[in-house]
Design a protein around this motif. Structure first.
Motif, PDB file in Angstrom:
ATOM      1  N   ARG A   1       7.927  -1.412  19.568  1.00 30.82           N
ATOM      2  CA  ARG A   1       8.410  -0.257  20.331  1.00 30.82           C
ATOM      3  C   ARG A   1       8.583  -0.506  21.840  1.00 30.82           C
ATOM      4  O   ARG A   1       9.561  -0.011  22.418  1.00 30.82           O
ATOM      5  CB  ARG A   1       7.467   0.928  20.097  1.00 30.82           C
ATOM      6  CG  ARG A   1       7.924   2.200  20.770  1.00 30.82           C
ATOM      7  CD  ARG A   1       7.284   3.438  20.200  1.00 30.82           C
ATOM      8  NE  ARG A   1       7.745   4.621  20.910  1.00 30.82           N
ATOM      9  CZ  ARG A   1       7.458   5.866  20.575  1.00 30.82           C
ATOM     10  NH1 ARG A   1       6.693   6.089  19.516  1.00 30.82           N
ATOM     11  NH2 ARG A   1       7.932   6.885  21.274  1.00 30.82           N
ATOM     12  N   PRO A   2       7.695  -1.243  22.528  1.00 30.93           N
ATOM     13  CA  PRO A   2       7.860  -1.400  23.976  1.00 30.93           C
ATOM     14  C   PRO A   2       9.196  -2.017  24.399  1.00 30.93           C
ATOM     15  O   PRO A   2       9.744  -1.632  25.438  1.00 30.93           O
ATOM     16  CB  PRO A   2       6.685  -2.306  24.363  1.00 30.93           C
ATOM     17  CG  PRO A   2       5.641  -2.000  23.355  1.00 30.93           C
ATOM     18  CD  PRO A   2       6.401  -1.810  22.082  1.00 30.93           C
ATOM     19  N   ALA A   3       9.724  -2.951  23.637  1.00 36.45           N
ATOM     20  CA  ALA A   3      11.009  -3.562  24.014  1.00 36.45           C
ATOM     21  C   ALA A   3      12.132  -2.536  23.949  1.00 36.45           C
ATOM     22  O   ALA A   3      13.040  -2.532  24.800  1.00 36.45           O
ATOM     23  CB  ALA A   3      11.305  -4.745  23.102  1.00 36.45           C
ATOM     24  N   PHE A   4      12.083  -1.646  22.968  1.00 41.62           N
ATOM     25  CA  PHE A   4      13.093  -0.583  22.886  1.00 41.62           C
ATOM     26  C   PHE A   4      12.922   0.404  24.043  1.00 41.62           C
ATOM     27  O   PHE A   4      13.911   0.895  24.593  1.00 41.62           O
ATOM     28  CB  PHE A   4      12.997   0.135  21.543  1.00 41.62           C
ATOM     29  CG  PHE A   4      13.575  -0.642  20.402  1.00 41.62           C
ATOM     30  CD1 PHE A   4      14.947  -0.659  20.178  1.00 41.62           C
ATOM     31  CD2 PHE A   4      12.759  -1.375  19.550  1.00 41.62           C
ATOM     32  CE1 PHE A   4      15.494  -1.372  19.121  1.00 41.62           C
ATOM     33  CE2 PHE A   4      13.295  -2.098  18.495  1.00 41.62           C
ATOM     34  CZ  PHE A   4      14.671  -2.105  18.286  1.00 41.62           C
ATOM     35  N   GLU A   5      11.682   0.684  24.406  1.00 41.69           N
ATOM     36  CA  GLU A   5      11.449   1.571  25.549  1.00 41.69           C
ATOM     37  C   GLU A   5      11.973   0.950  26.840  1.00 41.69           C
ATOM     38  O   GLU A   5      12.581   1.639  27.680  1.00 41.69           O
ATOM     39  CB  GLU A   5       9.957   1.871  25.676  1.00 41.69           C
ATOM     40  CG  GLU A   5       9.411   2.727  24.541  1.00 41.69           C
ATOM     41  CD  GLU A   5       7.922   2.975  24.670  1.00 41.69           C
ATOM     42  OE1 GLU A   5       7.449   3.991  24.130  1.00 41.69           O
ATOM     43  OE2 GLU A   5       7.231   2.142  25.289  1.00 41.69           O
ATOM     44  N   LEU A   6      11.737  -0.333  27.013  1.00 43.21           N
ATOM     45  CA  LEU A   6      12.249  -1.012  28.199  1.00 43.21           C
ATOM     46  C   LEU A   6      13.774  -0.997  28.226  1.00 43.21           C
ATOM     47  O   LEU A   6      14.380  -0.762  29.277  1.00 43.21           O
ATOM     48  CB  LEU A   6      11.730  -2.456  28.230  1.00 43.21           C
ATOM     49  CG  LEU A   6      12.263  -3.332  29.364  1.00 43.21           C
ATOM     50  CD1 LEU A   6      11.943  -2.724  30.725  1.00 43.21           C
ATOM     51  CD2 LEU A   6      11.687  -4.740  29.256  1.00 43.21           C
ATOM     52  N   GLN A   7      14.375  -1.231  27.070  1.00 41.85           N
ATOM     53  CA  GLN A   7      15.843  -1.197  26.996  1.00 41.85           C
ATOM     54  C   GLN A   7      16.373   0.175  27.380  1.00 41.85           C
ATOM     55  O   GLN A   7      17.364   0.293  28.117  1.00 41.85           O
ATOM     56  CB  GLN A   7      16.284  -1.571  25.588  1.00 41.85           C
ATOM     57  CG  GLN A   7      17.804  -1.652  25.426  1.00 41.85           C
ATOM     58  CD  GLN A   7      18.203  -2.128  24.039  1.00 41.85           C
ATOM     59  OE1 GLN A   7      17.357  -2.407  23.196  1.00 41.85           O
ATOM     60  NE2 GLN A   7      19.484  -2.219  23.796  1.00 41.85           N
ATOM     61  N   ALA A   8      15.716   1.231  26.918  1.00 42.65           N
ATOM     62  CA  ALA A   8      16.146   2.588  27.241  1.00 42.65           C
ATOM     63  C   ALA A   8      16.001   2.869  28.737  1.00 42.65           C
ATOM     64  O   ALA A   8      16.897   3.468  29.361  1.00 42.65           O
ATOM     65  CB  ALA A   8      15.344   3.602  26.434  1.00 42.65           C
ATOM     66  N   LYS A   9      14.900   2.425  29.334  1.00 45.74           N
ATOM     67  CA  LYS A   9      14.701   2.625  30.771  1.00 45.74           C
ATOM     68  C   LYS A   9      15.766   1.883  31.576  1.00 45.74           C
ATOM     69  O   LYS A   9      16.312   2.422  32.553  1.00 45.74           O
ATOM     70  CB  LYS A   9      13.311   2.143  31.189  1.00 45.74           C
ATOM     71  CG  LYS A   9      12.169   3.030  30.731  1.00 45.74           C
ATOM     72  CD  LYS A   9      10.832   2.466  31.182  1.00 45.74           C
ATOM     73  CE  LYS A   9       9.664   3.313  30.687  1.00 45.74           C
ATOM     74  NZ  LYS A   9       8.364   2.737  31.090  1.00 45.74           N
ATOM     75  N   ARG A  10      16.071   0.668  31.188  1.00 43.99           N
ATOM     76  CA  ARG A  10      17.059  -0.106  31.932  1.00 43.99           C
ATOM     77  C   ARG A  10      18.454   0.491  31.785  1.00 43.99           C
ATOM     78  O   ARG A  10      19.273   0.427  32.708  1.00 43.99           O
ATOM     79  CB  ARG A  10      17.062  -1.560  31.471  1.00 43.99           C
ATOM     80  CG  ARG A  10      15.752  -2.292  31.791  1.00 43.99           C
ATOM     81  CD  ARG A  10      15.831  -3.789  31.533  1.00 43.99           C
ATOM     82  NE  ARG A  10      16.606  -4.430  32.603  1.00 43.99           N
ATOM     83  CZ  ARG A  10      17.839  -4.839  32.477  1.00 43.99           C
ATOM     84  NH1 ARG A  10      18.495  -4.648  31.337  1.00 43.99           N
ATOM     85  NH2 ARG A  10      18.466  -5.436  33.472  1.00 43.99           N
ATOM     86  N   SER A  11      18.737   1.092  30.629  1.00 40.39           N
ATOM     87  CA  SER A  11      20.047   1.713  30.437  1.00 40.39           C
ATOM     88  C   SER A  11      20.217   2.931  31.335  1.00 40.39           C
ATOM     89  O   SER A  11      21.355   3.322  31.653  1.00 40.39           O
ATOM     90  CB  SER A  11      20.236   2.113  28.975  1.00 40.39           C
ATOM     91  OG  SER A  11      19.372   3.184  28.622  1.00 40.39           O
ATOM     92  N   ARG A  12      19.089   3.520  31.780  1.00 41.09           N
ATOM     93  CA  ARG A  12      19.136   4.661  32.696  1.00 41.09           C
ATOM     94  C   ARG A  12      18.992   4.236  34.150  1.00 41.09           C
ATOM     95  O   ARG A  12      18.838   5.064  35.038  1.00 41.09           O
ATOM     96  CB  ARG A  12      18.031   5.668  32.339  1.00 41.09           C
ATOM     97  CG  ARG A  12      18.159   6.280  30.944  1.00 41.09           C
ATOM     98  CD  ARG A  12      17.207   7.446  30.776  1.00 41.09           C
ATOM     99  NE  ARG A  12      15.813   7.038  30.870  1.00 41.09           N
ATOM    100  CZ  ARG A  12      15.056   6.697  29.826  1.00 41.09           C
ATOM    101  NH1 ARG A  12      15.581   6.721  28.597  1.00 41.09           N
ATOM    102  NH2 ARG A  12      13.785   6.354  29.992  1.00 41.09           N
ATOM    103  N   GLY A  13      18.998   2.924  34.378  1.00 37.80           N
ATOM    104  CA  GLY A  13      18.904   2.411  35.738  1.00 37.80           C
ATOM    105  C   GLY A  13      17.500   2.242  36.250  1.00 37.80           C
ATOM    106  O   GLY A  13      17.284   2.005  37.445  1.00 37.80           O
ATOM    107  N   GLY A  14      16.502   2.351  35.358  1.00 34.94           N
ATOM    108  CA  GLY A  14      15.109   2.213  35.767  1.00 34.94           C
ATOM    109  C   GLY A  14      14.558   0.842  35.445  1.00 34.94           C
ATOM    110  O   GLY A  14      15.274  -0.056  34.973  1.00 34.94           O
TER     111      GLY A  14
END
Length: 241
Positions: A186-199
């Motif tokens: 799960r953490p890699a998907f969370e990181l991907q989601a954050k980066r897609s929002r510019g975070g």
């Protein structure tokens, strides 16, 4: 006489740790899988259980830093499930790259290693190794919340290892390994989601990109590949396939 008794006790303890234990019933394997999924999938429980993944994540950074010759100065764990591992050494090179890459890959790889031990019937050895790693990590913790988190986690392993019966130990060990395998995805998907929002501009993937000039997206792909392959491989061992 005393030395003979002590030697016999140590020999008995070593036999217990290095020996094999019977596999749990099949229903226990599936029940622990369901229990691990129940604390990884729902967002509310994940906010709490993710602390354990953070311990493995930061522990991975710290262990690889030491193995690559860097000087580990401290580890901090925070109540928002973030963490920070600080090491001294060259700010570039293979040691720094491996240290940065170890965080997201540590939980699934620990789960895979645990699955291999359980597949070989080494339940007690798994519990003792996990306890030893947590004790070693505790020495490097530099904040109160981090120390409390590691103490509670390590204390749980100690209590189960010393006081629980074989079936409870087996169920606990399987639950922990399932949790690392599922929680490592799960953490890699969370990181991907954050980066897609510019975070998450200073994430491990972004640091690795700056160190290697390889796009952060490719490092994210590596994190996904390691976690998913570990889940598939570890799951096959746990399920006896």
């Amino acid at each position: 006489m005393v030395s003979t008794v002590a030697a016999a006790s140590l020999a008995s303890l070593w036999d217990e740790v290095s020996g094999t234990q019977p596999d749990p019933d099949t229903w226990v394997v599936f029940a622990t899988l369901a229990a691990a999924a129940a604390v990884v999938v729902p967002q509310g429980l994940w906010r709490l259980s993710r602390n354990a993944v953070t311990i493995a994540h930061e522990g991975g950074h710290g262990l690889v830093a030491l193995l690559t010759g860097r000087t580990l100065t401290g580890i901090r764990l925070h109540s928002d499930t973030s963490g920070l591992t600080v090491s001294r050494g060259k700010p570039h090179g293979i040691g720094m790259i491996l240290t940065a890459a170890a965080g997201y890959t540590a939980p699934p790889l620990l789960g895979l290693g645990g699955a291999a031990l359980l597949g070989a019937g080494r339940i007690t050895l798994l519990l003792w190794l996990a306890t030893a790693l947590l004790v070693a990590m505790l020495v490097m913790i530099r904040n109160a919340y981090g120390a409390m988190s590691v103490l509670v986690t390590g204390g749980t392993f100690v209590l189960v290892s010393w006081l629980a019966g074989p079936q409870v130990q087996a169920a606990f060990a399987y639950a922990v390994v399932w949790f690392l395998l599922l929680g490592g995805v799960r953490p890699a998907f969370e990181l991907q989601a954050k980066r897609s929002r510019g975070g998450a501009g200073d994430s491990d993937a972004d640091q690795l990109s700056r160190l290697t000039h390889v796009p952060a997206g490719l490092w994210l792909f590596l994190f996904h590949a390691v976690s998913l392959c570990a889940l598939l491989g570890g799951g096959r061992w746990l399920l006896g396939l």
